[in-house]
Design a protein around this motif. Structure first.
Motif, PDB file in Angstrom:
ATOM      1  N   TRP A  16      17.135  47.909  -4.338  1.00  0.00           N
ATOM      2  CA  TRP A  16      15.879  48.034  -4.804  1.00  0.00           C
ATOM      3  C   TRP A  16      15.561  49.189  -4.940  1.00  0.00           C
ATOM      4  N   GLY A  17      14.268  49.823  -5.645  1.00  0.00           N
ATOM      5  CA  GLY A  17      14.178  50.955  -5.679  1.00  0.00           C
ATOM      6  C   GLY A  17      14.727  51.516  -7.281  1.00  0.00           C
ATOM      7  N   TRP A  18      14.861  52.587  -7.409  1.00  0.00           N
ATOM      8  CA  TRP A  18      15.421  53.475  -8.783  1.00  0.00           C
ATOM      9  C   TRP A  18      16.800  52.906  -8.737  1.00  0.00           C
ATOM     10  N   GLU A  19      17.358  52.684  -9.985  1.00  0.00           N
ATOM     11  CA  GLU A  19      18.877  52.542 -10.208  1.00  0.00           C
ATOM     12  C   GLU A  19      19.414  53.643 -11.261  1.00  0.00           C
ATOM     13  N   HIS A  20      18.537  54.908 -11.052  1.00  0.00           N
ATOM     14  CA  HIS A  20      19.363  55.774 -11.937  1.00  0.00           C
ATOM     15  C   HIS A  20      20.421  56.434 -11.603  1.00  0.00           C
ATOM     16  N   PRO A  21      21.611  56.540 -12.156  1.00  0.00           N
ATOM     17  CA  PRO A  21      22.688  56.933 -11.577  1.00  0.00           C
ATOM     18  C   PRO A  21      22.675  58.461 -10.955  1.00  0.00           C
ATOM     19  N   SER A  22      21.517  59.088 -11.162  1.00  0.00           N
ATOM     20  CA  SER A  22      21.437  60.643 -10.572  1.00  0.00           C
ATOM     21  C   SER A  22      20.475  60.563  -9.404  1.00  0.00           C
ATOM     22  N   ALA A  23      19.775  59.422  -9.386  1.00  0.00           N
ATOM     23  CA  ALA A  23      18.650  59.754  -8.134  1.00  0.00           C
ATOM     24  C   ALA A  23      19.059  59.521  -6.932  1.00  0.00           C
ATOM     25  N   PRO A  24      18.512  60.089  -5.915  1.00  0.00           N
ATOM     26  CA  PRO A  24      19.068  60.095  -4.462  1.00  0.00           C
ATOM     27  C   PRO A  24      19.191  58.605  -4.114  1.00  0.00           C
ATOM     28  N   LEU A  25      20.542  58.176  -3.205  1.00  0.00           N
ATOM     29  CA  LEU A  25      20.857  56.811  -3.096  1.00  0.00           C
ATOM     30  C   LEU A  25      20.586  56.800  -1.453  1.00  0.00           C
ATOM     31  N   VAL A  26      20.064  55.774  -0.752  1.00  0.00           N
ATOM     32  CA  VAL A  26      20.086  55.396   0.581  1.00  0.00           C
ATOM     33  C   VAL A  26      20.970  54.357   0.819  1.00  0.00           C
ATOM     34  N   ALA A  90      35.563  54.354  -0.966  1.00  0.00           N
ATOM     35  CA  ALA A  90      36.057  53.752  -2.318  1.00  0.00           C
ATOM     36  C   ALA A  90      34.981  53.106  -3.199  1.00  0.00           C
ATOM     37  N   TRP A  91      34.209  52.341  -2.557  1.00  0.00           N
ATOM     38  CA  TRP A  91      32.939  51.883  -3.142  1.00  0.00           C
ATOM     39  C   TRP A  91      32.006  52.866  -3.667  1.00  0.00           C
ATOM     40  N   LEU A  92      31.613  53.609  -2.779  1.00  0.00           N
ATOM     41  CA  LEU A  92      30.623  54.789  -3.311  1.00  0.00           C
ATOM     42  C   LEU A  92      31.009  55.511  -4.424  1.00  0.00           C
ATOM     43  N   ASP A  93      32.488  55.815  -4.513  1.00  0.00           N
ATOM     44  CA  ASP A  93      32.954  56.523  -5.668  1.00  0.00           C
ATOM     45  C   ASP A  93      32.426  55.869  -6.882  1.00  0.00           C
ATOM     46  N   THR A  94      32.231  54.536  -6.983  1.00  0.00           N
ATOM     47  CA  THR A  94      31.624  53.894  -8.248  1.00  0.00           C
ATOM     48  C   THR A  94      30.137  53.958  -8.196  1.00  0.00           C
ATOM     49  N   GLU A  95      29.344  54.537  -7.526  1.00  0.00           N
ATOM     50  CA  GLU A  95      28.109  54.530  -7.480  1.00  0.00           C
ATOM     51  C   GLU A  95      27.290  55.683  -8.226  1.00  0.00           C
ATOM     52  N   GLY A  96      27.230  55.717  -9.389  1.00  0.00           N
ATOM     53  CA  GLY A  96      26.468  56.565 -10.167  1.00  0.00           C
ATOM     54  C   GLY A  96      27.237  57.977 -10.174  1.00  0.00           C
ATOM     55  N   ASP A  97      26.238  59.079 -10.483  1.00  0.00           N
ATOM     56  CA  ASP A  97      26.755  60.340 -10.446  1.00  0.00           C
ATOM     57  C   ASP A  97      27.375  61.027  -8.976  1.00  0.00           C
ATOM     58  N   PRO A  98      28.499  61.468  -8.986  1.00  0.00           N
ATOM     59  CA  PRO A  98      29.268  61.842  -7.560  1.00  0.00           C
ATOM     60  C   PRO A  98      28.421  62.894  -7.054  1.00  0.00           C
ATOM     61  N   GLU A  99      27.722  63.726  -7.691  1.00  0.00           N
ATOM     62  CA  GLU A  99      26.805  64.634  -7.205  1.00  0.00           C
ATOM     63  C   GLU A  99      25.338  64.144  -6.723  1.00  0.00           C
ATOM     64  N   ARG A 100      25.273  63.053  -6.599  1.00  0.00           N
ATOM     65  CA  ARG A 100      23.920  62.512  -6.280  1.00  0.00           C
ATOM     66  C   ARG A 100      23.834  62.568  -4.822  1.00  0.00           C
ATOM     67  N   PRO A 101      22.706  63.012  -4.292  1.00  0.00           N
ATOM     68  CA  PRO A 101      22.398  63.034  -2.769  1.00  0.00           C
ATOM     69  C   PRO A 101      22.444  61.654  -2.254  1.00  0.00           C
ATOM     70  N   VAL A 102      23.330  61.455  -1.255  1.00  0.00           N
ATOM     71  CA  VAL A 102      23.587  59.977  -0.588  1.00  0.00           C
ATOM     72  C   VAL A 102      23.019  60.242   1.041  1.00  0.00           C
ATOM     73  N   LEU A 103      22.290  59.347   1.408  1.00  0.00           N
ATOM     74  CA  LEU A 103      21.781  59.404   2.898  1.00  0.00           C
ATOM     75  C   LEU A 103      22.135  57.967   3.399  1.00  0.00           C
ATOM     76  N   LEU A 104      22.648  57.805   4.601  1.00  0.00           N
ATOM     77  CA  LEU A 104      22.900  56.774   5.226  1.00  0.00           C
ATOM     78  C   LEU A 104      21.856  56.238   6.167  1.00  0.00           C
ATOM     79  N   LEU A 105      21.734  54.833   6.224  1.00  0.00           N
ATOM     80  CA  LEU A 105      20.807  54.077   7.220  1.00  0.00           C
ATOM     81  C   LEU A 105      21.571  53.303   7.865  1.00  0.00           C
ATOM     82  N   GLY A 106      21.910  53.359   9.361  1.00  0.00           N
ATOM     83  CA  GLY A 106      22.648  52.497  10.197  1.00  0.00           C
ATOM     84  C   GLY A 106      21.964  52.026  11.146  1.00  0.00           C
ATOM     85  N   PHE A 107      21.991  50.489  11.452  1.00  0.00           N
ATOM     86  CA  PHE A 107      21.408  49.994  12.471  1.00  0.00           C
ATOM     87  C   PHE A 107      22.636  49.317  13.330  1.00  0.00           C
ATOM     88  N   ARG A 108      22.538  49.432  14.708  1.00  0.00           N
ATOM     89  CA  ARG A 108      23.428  48.891  15.726  1.00  0.00           C
ATOM     90  C   ARG A 108      24.872  49.249  15.093  1.00  0.00           C
TER      91      ARG A 108
END
Length: 386
Positions: A16-26, A90-108
Motif C-alpha cells: 500500500w502507499g506509494w509505489e514509486h521505485p525511488s520513494a522510501p520503503l517501509v 535477495a528479494w529487497l534487491d528487486t524492489e526498485g531503486d537500490p539507493e531508496r531509503p528502506v526502513l524495517l517494521l518488525g513485530f514479535r
C-alpha cells in the motif's frame, strides 16, 4: 492495498502507499504463525505521502500461518535465521531503486529478523521500528558495541508480555539502549497481548519524523570502521573504563547511574565556558538549571546540524546536579567512535528530529576523565565553529 504473488522462492507481499521505485520503503515483518496481513490493521496510523509499504509473508508454512525460522528455547535457530536474512535481502534487491531509503517494521519474531538484517547489512537500512519482540541473541550474529551507530530505532515493549521470554526482552532493551550505538526511542506500555494504542500512535509519529528527516537531509552517515582523528585530544579516543552508564530511553534524556562528583562537573564547566568566543546562559530545552554554551552564529561557520539549538547558537549544555551529563553535537564519525568506546550515548531522536551527531556525554568521574571529556566537548565546539 494489493496482494502480490511473486514467482519462485520470492515472497508473497501486501502493498500500500506509494509505489514509486525511488520513494522510501517501509518493510513490515510479521510474527511467527501469522501472515503478511497481520500488520495491515495499523496502516491507518502510519504516515501517508511519498512512502511505500510492503508487508512480507514469511517463507515457512505452518498450521496457523507462516514463520521466518524455527525457535530453540524461544530464540531463533541460527541457520534458519541466516537463511531468512539471505531470502529477504535477495528479494529487497528487486524492489526498485537500490539507493531508496528502506526502513524495517518488525513485530514479535519479526523483531529478531529485523535486528539480524540491520546487523548483517547496516548500509541497506535507514532505521527500524521494533515492536514486542527480542533481538536474535546467541544466534550466530556478532553484536559488538556500537554496531548500529547512526541507525535510528523505535522500540516498544508490553509491560505484561508473556509470549516473549522476559529475560530476552530485558536483554534487548539493555543492549539497544546502552550498547548498540543506535539512537533509540524506547517505551514500555501496559499489556502485552495486543499493541497498545499509544504505541501505535507514537510509532506513527516517530516514523513520520524519520521520513521527514530523510527527505530534508538524506541518509545518516554510517560508521566506516576507520578510527577518526581527535585533534582536540592529541590522538585517538581511548576506551572509557567499565560499562556504559544507564541513560533514560526517552526525551528528556538524562544519565541515571555512574554520575561523577560535583567538583569535577564544576571544573569541567570552568574549562569549557572559557573557550574562545563562548558565552553561557540557561537553555530553552532540558530541566531547570541546565546551562548552555553559546556561540555567535555570525562569527561561526558551522552548519545548523552542528548545534543543539541552531537559532540560539547553542552547541552544548550541561545538566544540573546530580546528573552532570552534557548534550552536544559531534561530527558523525566522532560521535560513533565516542559511542562505541563508551564516552557517549546517542540522543533518542538523533537523525529523527535532531542532528545524527547529537549525543549525551557522561560527566567525568576522575581527573583522567576530566581531560577526555574536555577534549570531547572541544571537538563539538570545533565542529560548531566550522
Amino acid at each position: 492495498m494489493t496482494d502480490v504473488g511473486l514467482p519462485g522462492d520470492e515472497p508473497m507481499v501486501a502493498r500500500w502507499g506509494w509505489e514509486h521505485p525511488s520513494a522510501p520503503l517501509v518493510v513490515a515483518l510479521h510474527g511467527n504463525g501469522t501472515s503478511e496481513h497481520s500488520l495491515i490493521e495499523i496502516s491507518p496510523w502510519l504516515p501517508h505521502g511519498p512512502v511505500g509499504y510492503v508487508s512480507v509473508r514469511a517463507p515457512i508454512a505452518g498450521p496457523t500461518g507462516y514463520s521466518w525460522f524455527p525457535l530453540v528455547d524461544g530464540s531463533p535457530e541460527a541457520e534458519g535465521l541466516a537463511a531468512a536474512c539471505r531470502w529477504v535481502l535477495a528479494w529487497l534487491d528487486t524492489e526498485g531503486d537500490p539507493e531508496r531509503p528502506v526502513l524495517l517494521l518488525g513485530f514479535r519474531e519479526g523483531v529478531a529478523l529485523a535486528g539480524a538484517l540491520m546487523l548483517v547489512a547496516p548500509d541497506r537500512f535507514s532505521g527500524a521500528v521494533l515492536l514486542y519482540g527480542a533481538l536474535p541473541f546467541d544466534a550466530g550474529i556478532p553484536m559488538p558495541r556500537g554496531a548500529l551507530a547512526g541507525m535510528p530505532v523505535f522500540l516498544a515493549h508490553g509491560a505484561d508480555d508473556t509470549r516473549t521470554p522476559p529475560p530476552l526482552l530485558e536483554r534487548t532493551w539493555d543492549w539497544l539502549t546502552r550498547h548498540s550505538g543506535a539512537p533509540v526511542l524506547a517505551e514500555r506500555e501496559p499489556g502485552g497481548d495486543q499493541l497498545a494504542g499509544k504505541v501505535v500512535g507514537d510509532l506513527g509519529t516517530w516514523l513520520g519524523d524519520r521520513l521527514d528527516w530523510l527527505r530534508a537531509h538524506g541518509e545518516n552517515p554510517l560508521a566506516d570502521g576507520d578510527e577518526p582523528a581527535w585533534p582536540t585530544l592529541g590522538g585517538p579516543l581511548p576506551p572509557r573504563a567499565g560499562e556504559p552508564p544507564e541513560v533514560t530511553a526517552g526525551v528528556p534524556q538524562h544519565q541515571s547511574s555512574q554520575n561523577g562528583p560535583a567538583e569535577l562537573a564544576e571544573a569541567l564547566w570552568s574549562r569549557i565556558a572559557a573557550f574562545d568566543g563562548v558565552t553561557t546562559g540557561p537553555t530553552r530545552v532540558g530541566v531547570d538549571g541546565t546551562q548552555a554554551l553559546l556561540l555567535d552564529r555570525d562569527a561561526s561557520n558551522g552548519p545548523d546540524v552542528a548545534f543543539v539549538l541552531p537559532a540560539d547558537g547553542e552547541f552544548a549544555h550541561q545538566h544540573p546536579a546530580p546528573d552532570f551529563s552534557l548534550h552536544l553535537v559531534l561530527p558523525p564519525e566522532q560521535a560513533y567512535d565516542a559511542v562505541a568506546k563508551g564516552w557517549a550515548v546517542a540522543h533518542p531522536l538523533a537523525g529523527v528530529r535532531v542532528s545524527p551527531g547529537m549525543v549525551l556525554v557522561p560527566g567525568p568521574r576522575d581527573d583522567a576523565e576530566l581531560e577526555t571529556v574536555t577534549g570531547i566537548v572541544a571537538a563539538g565546539y570545533r565542529h560548531a565553529r566550522g
